[in-house]
Scaffold this motif. Sequence first.
Motif, mmCIF file in Angstrom:
data_model
loop_
_atom_site.group_PDB
_atom_site.id
_atom_site.type_symbol
_atom_site.label_atom_id
_atom_site.label_comp_id
_atom_site.label_asym_id
_atom_site.label_seq_id
_atom_site.Cartn_x
_atom_site.Cartn_y
_atom_site.Cartn_z
ATOM 1 N N THR A 1 28.708 -4.425 12.025
ATOM 2 C CA THR A 1 28.628 -4.854 10.537
ATOM 3 C C THR A 1 29.741 -4.379 9.789
ATOM 4 O O THR A 1 30.234 -3.325 9.646
ATOM 5 N N ILE A 2 30.531 -5.630 9.242
ATOM 6 C CA ILE A 2 31.795 -5.454 8.525
ATOM 7 C C ILE A 2 31.733 -5.892 7.013
ATOM 8 O O ILE A 2 30.944 -6.790 6.863
ATOM 9 N N ARG A 3 31.766 -5.020 6.146
ATOM 10 C CA ARG A 3 31.532 -5.224 4.489
ATOM 11 C C ARG A 3 33.125 -5.806 4.132
ATOM 12 O O ARG A 3 34.109 -5.308 4.039
ATOM 13 N N ALA B 1 38.473 -8.830 17.878
ATOM 14 C CA ALA B 1 37.025 -7.883 17.708
ATOM 15 C C ALA B 1 35.769 -8.517 18.217
ATOM 16 O O ALA B 1 35.026 -7.705 18.290
ATOM 17 N N THR B 2 35.696 -9.770 18.311
ATOM 18 C CA THR B 2 34.417 -10.341 18.445
ATOM 19 C C THR B 2 34.841 -11.482 19.484
ATOM 20 O O THR B 2 35.037 -12.693 19.256
ATOM 21 N N PRO B 3 34.667 -10.860 20.648
ATOM 22 C CA PRO B 3 35.240 -11.670 21.984
ATOM 23 C C PRO B 3 34.341 -13.037 22.136
ATOM 24 O O PRO B 3 33.276 -13.098 21.701
ATOM 25 N N ILE C 1 24.415 -16.543 4.187
ATOM 26 C CA ILE C 1 25.517 -17.610 3.518
ATOM 27 C C ILE C 1 25.982 -18.286 4.945
ATOM 28 O O ILE C 1 26.017 -19.670 4.899
ATOM 29 N N MET C 2 25.747 -17.634 6.067
ATOM 30 C CA MET C 2 26.200 -18.420 7.262
ATOM 31 C C MET C 2 25.237 -17.768 8.364
ATOM 32 O O MET C 2 25.120 -16.313 8.386
ATOM 33 N N HIS C 3 25.105 -18.478 9.372
ATOM 34 C CA HIS C 3 24.292 -17.963 10.365
ATOM 35 C C HIS C 3 25.168 -17.858 11.774
ATOM 36 O O HIS C 3 25.545 -19.044 11.795
ATOM 37 N N PRO D 1 31.126 -22.602 17.300
ATOM 38 C CA PRO D 1 30.160 -22.213 16.301
ATOM 39 C C PRO D 1 30.561 -20.845 15.496
ATOM 40 O O PRO D 1 31.534 -20.274 16.219
ATOM 41 N N ARG D 2 29.693 -20.899 14.656
ATOM 42 C CA ARG D 2 29.975 -19.525 13.795
ATOM 43 C C ARG D 2 29.789 -18.172 14.768
ATOM 44 O O ARG D 2 29.172 -18.196 15.436
ATOM 45 N N THR D 3 30.653 -17.261 14.519
ATOM 46 C CA THR D 3 30.798 -15.955 15.507
ATOM 47 C C THR D 3 30.022 -14.873 14.981
ATOM 48 O O THR D 3 29.744 -14.007 15.392
ATOM 49 N N ALA D 4 29.452 -14.981 13.599
ATOM 50 C CA ALA D 4 28.614 -14.027 13.035
ATOM 51 C C ALA D 4 27.734 -14.617 11.823
ATOM 52 O O ALA D 4 27.716 -15.847 11.534
ATOM 53 N N GLU E 1 42.982 -11.454 14.819
ATOM 54 C CA GLU E 1 42.546 -10.157 15.008
ATOM 55 C C GLU E 1 40.874 -10.079 15.118
ATOM 56 O O GLU E 1 40.556 -9.263 15.907
ATOM 57 N N ARG E 2 40.401 -10.969 14.106
ATOM 58 C CA ARG E 2 38.908 -10.944 14.211
ATOM 59 C C ARG E 2 38.239 -11.386 15.466
ATOM 60 O O ARG E 2 37.295 -10.790 15.971
ATOM 61 N N ARG E 3 39.118 -12.593 16.145
ATOM 62 C CA ARG E 3 38.515 -12.787 17.442
ATOM 63 C C ARG E 3 38.508 -11.842 18.404
ATOM 64 O O ARG E 3 37.675 -11.661 19.184
ATOM 65 N N PHE F 1 38.289 -13.104 2.743
ATOM 66 C CA PHE F 1 37.645 -14.567 3.010
ATOM 67 C C PHE F 1 36.795 -14.388 4.405
ATOM 68 O O PHE F 1 37.195 -13.523 5.183
ATOM 69 N N PHE F 2 36.198 -15.385 4.715
ATOM 70 C CA PHE F 2 35.433 -15.628 5.862
ATOM 71 C C PHE F 2 34.986 -16.929 6.119
ATOM 72 O O PHE F 2 35.242 -17.785 5.447
ATOM 73 N N GLY F 3 34.383 -17.223 7.460
ATOM 74 C CA GLY F 3 34.251 -18.503 7.922
ATOM 75 C C GLY F 3 35.265 -19.486 8.099
ATOM 76 O O GLY F 3 34.883 -20.722 8.415
ATOM 77 N N GLU F 4 36.366 -18.639 8.559
ATOM 78 C CA GLU F 4 37.647 -19.420 8.799
ATOM 79 C C GLU F 4 37.642 -19.800 10.289
ATOM 80 O O GLU F 4 38.219 -20.869 10.724
ATOM 81 N N MET F 5 37.019 -18.922 11.317
ATOM 82 C CA MET F 5 37.260 -18.987 12.658
ATOM 83 C C MET F 5 36.523 -20.324 13.087
ATOM 84 O O MET F 5 37.275 -20.811 13.862
ATOM 85 N N ALA F 6 35.307 -20.667 12.732
ATOM 86 C CA ALA F 6 34.745 -21.852 13.223
ATOM 87 C C ALA F 6 35.535 -23.231 12.814
ATOM 88 O O ALA F 6 35.587 -24.247 13.490
ATOM 89 N N LEU F 7 36.139 -23.104 11.749
ATOM 90 C CA LEU F 7 37.024 -24.184 11.202
ATOM 91 C C LEU F 7 38.260 -24.256 11.971
ATOM 92 O O LEU F 7 38.579 -25.464 12.282
HETATM 93 P P1 CMP Z 1 33.156 -17.863 11.550
HETATM 94 O O1 CMP Z 1 33.168 -17.727 12.943
HETATM 95 O O2 CMP Z 1 33.516 -19.273 11.100
HETATM 96 O O3 CMP Z 1 31.717 -17.336 10.829
HETATM 97 C C1 CMP Z 1 31.529 -16.052 10.947
HETATM 98 C C2 CMP Z 1 32.666 -15.447 10.002
HETATM 99 O O4 CMP Z 1 32.785 -13.761 10.029
HETATM 100 C C3 CMP Z 1 34.027 -15.707 10.873
HETATM 101 O O5 CMP Z 1 34.181 -16.985 10.861
HETATM 102 C C4 CMP Z 1 34.763 -14.769 10.501
HETATM 103 O O6 CMP Z 1 35.352 -15.004 8.996
HETATM 104 C C5 CMP Z 1 33.914 -13.429 10.063
HETATM 105 N N1 CMP Z 1 34.043 -12.499 10.933
HETATM 106 C C6 CMP Z 1 33.869 -12.594 12.413
HETATM 107 N N2 CMP Z 1 34.214 -11.516 13.181
HETATM 108 C C7 CMP Z 1 34.708 -10.559 12.118
HETATM 109 C C8 CMP Z 1 35.377 -9.393 12.007
HETATM 110 N N3 CMP Z 1 35.280 -8.613 13.369
HETATM 111 N N4 CMP Z 1 35.839 -8.818 10.973
HETATM 112 C C9 CMP Z 1 35.784 -9.441 9.664
HETATM 113 N N5 CMP Z 1 35.225 -10.627 9.960
HETATM 114 C C10 CMP Z 1 34.574 -11.302 10.831
#
Ligand code: CMP
Length: 395
Positions: free
Chosen positions: A322-324, A386-388, A296-298, A341-344, A382-384, A330-336
Motif C-alpha cells: 500500500t503506497i500513500r 513495481a506493479t508487474p 476513488i478507483m478499483h 485496466p486499473r492496476t490498483a 517506475e510504478r509499472r 497524481f494517480f490513475g495515469e497508467m490505465a490511460l
Molecule cells: P492506474 O493503473 O490507472 O490506476 C491505479 C493507479 O495507482 C495507477 O494508475 C497508478 O497511478 C497508481 N499506482 C499503481 N502502482 C503504483 C505504485 N507502485 N506506486 C504509486 N502509485 C501506483
Amino acid sequence: MDNPLERRNPIRQRAFEILEHGRRRDAASRFLDIFLIILILANVAVVIAGSVPEVAKLYGESLRAFDRFCVLVFAIEYGARIWVAPEHLMMRHHGPLNARLRFAATPLMVIDALALLPWLLEVLFPLSTLIPLTRLVRLLKLARYSPALGTIGRVIIAERRALMACVIILGGVLMVAAAIMLAVEGAKQPERLGDMPKAMWWSAAMLAKIGGGETEPVTSIGRIIAAITVILGIFCFALPVAIIGRGFYEEIRRRDFVVTFAMVARVPLFSKLDAPEIAELVDMLKARTVTPRTQIMHKGDRGEAMYFIASGKVDVITDKETIRLSEGDFFGEMALLSRDPRTATVIAKSSTDLLVLDVDDFLRLLDRLPTFKSQIESVAKERRDATPPQQFTRP
Ligand code: CMP
C-alpha cells in the motif's frame, strides 16, 4: 490499438473543438453554444405561440418558416456532430463508422435525433395532432448545456431507495384514505365516491392539496378523514422534496470547489508550464472532493480519468503493498497510457480535494506538451516496474 494521432483531419478536428469540446475561452465554441441555446428557446416559444389559434391564423406561415429554418440548423448540427465523432479520443480506437454509430447511441445524440423527429412526422403524417407535442422534445436539447441536470439525475439514482419508499407510503395513504371514504360516504354520494376508482381520485386530489373539487364530505366522520388526508398529503410530498434537496446540496458541496490558477500551478508536474497553458488546464480540470474511505478507483476498472491531489491523502493498494500519496502527487495515469485496466485500488485516507483530468483531455495534453508526456511516462514506468503487468485482472 490505433495510434490516437493517426487519421487526423485538421478541419474535422477544429469542428470537433467548436462543437463538442467547448472551452470557455474558445470564442467560436461559445458563440455556437449561445446561438443554439437561443434557437432552441425561440423554437419552443414558437411552438407554444403557434398553438394559440389567433396567433396561428395571423402568423402561421412565418412560424412554419422559422420552424423549418430551425429544423435545417438542427439537422446540420446533428450531421456535424456525427461527422466529428471519430475525433473523440475515446472513440479513436474504433473505426470511423463504428465510432459514429456508438456516438449516435449516446443519450445527448438520441435527444438530438428525437428533436428532428417532428419534421419527419410532419412529412409522413401531416395531420397528426401529436406534432406540436413532439416538437417540445427540442427543449431537452438544452440538457447539453446544463451540467447540473446530470447532478440531479445522479441524486435521484443515489436516493432511489428512499424515493421508492416515499412512493409506497403515498400509495398506501391514498388507498387507505379512499377505502375509508368509500366505507363512510360511498352510500351517501354514490356518483362521486361510490366505487374505489372514484374514491381514489378524491383521495389523490386531497393528498395533492388541489381539493376534492365538488366532492365535499357530507358527514362529520367524512370531514375528519378529509382533514387527516390533507395533512398526510403535506408530509407525503414534503418527504421526497427534502430527500432530493439534501442529496443535491451534498452532491454540489462534494464536487464543486473552484479550480484556481494557483491550485494548478502548485502541482509539481505543471509548475514548469507557462501561464496560458496553466490557464487552459484550469478549464480542463474538474474538481472533486472525496470523504475519507471513499474508493476513488478499483483495480481492474476501465480508466476514464486521472487525478491530481490538490490536498489530502490517498492509499494506492496494489497486490504487493500500500503506497500513500499526498498533495502534489497524481494517480490513475497508467490505465490511460496503456488502455489496460486499473492496476490498483485507490482509497481516500482523509478528506481529499482532487483535480480530475478526463481521458480526452489527458491524451490531448500528451500530444501538446512533450515534457508532460515524458514525465508522466517515466513515473508510470517506475510504478509499472513495481506493479508487474501479469497481476492485471480484466473485469
Ligand atoms: P492506474 O493503473 O490507472 O490506476 C491505479 C493507479 O495507482 C495507477 O494508475 C497508478 O497511478 C497508481 N499506482 C499503481 N502502482 C503504483 C505504485 N507502485 N506506486 C504509486 N502509485 C501506483
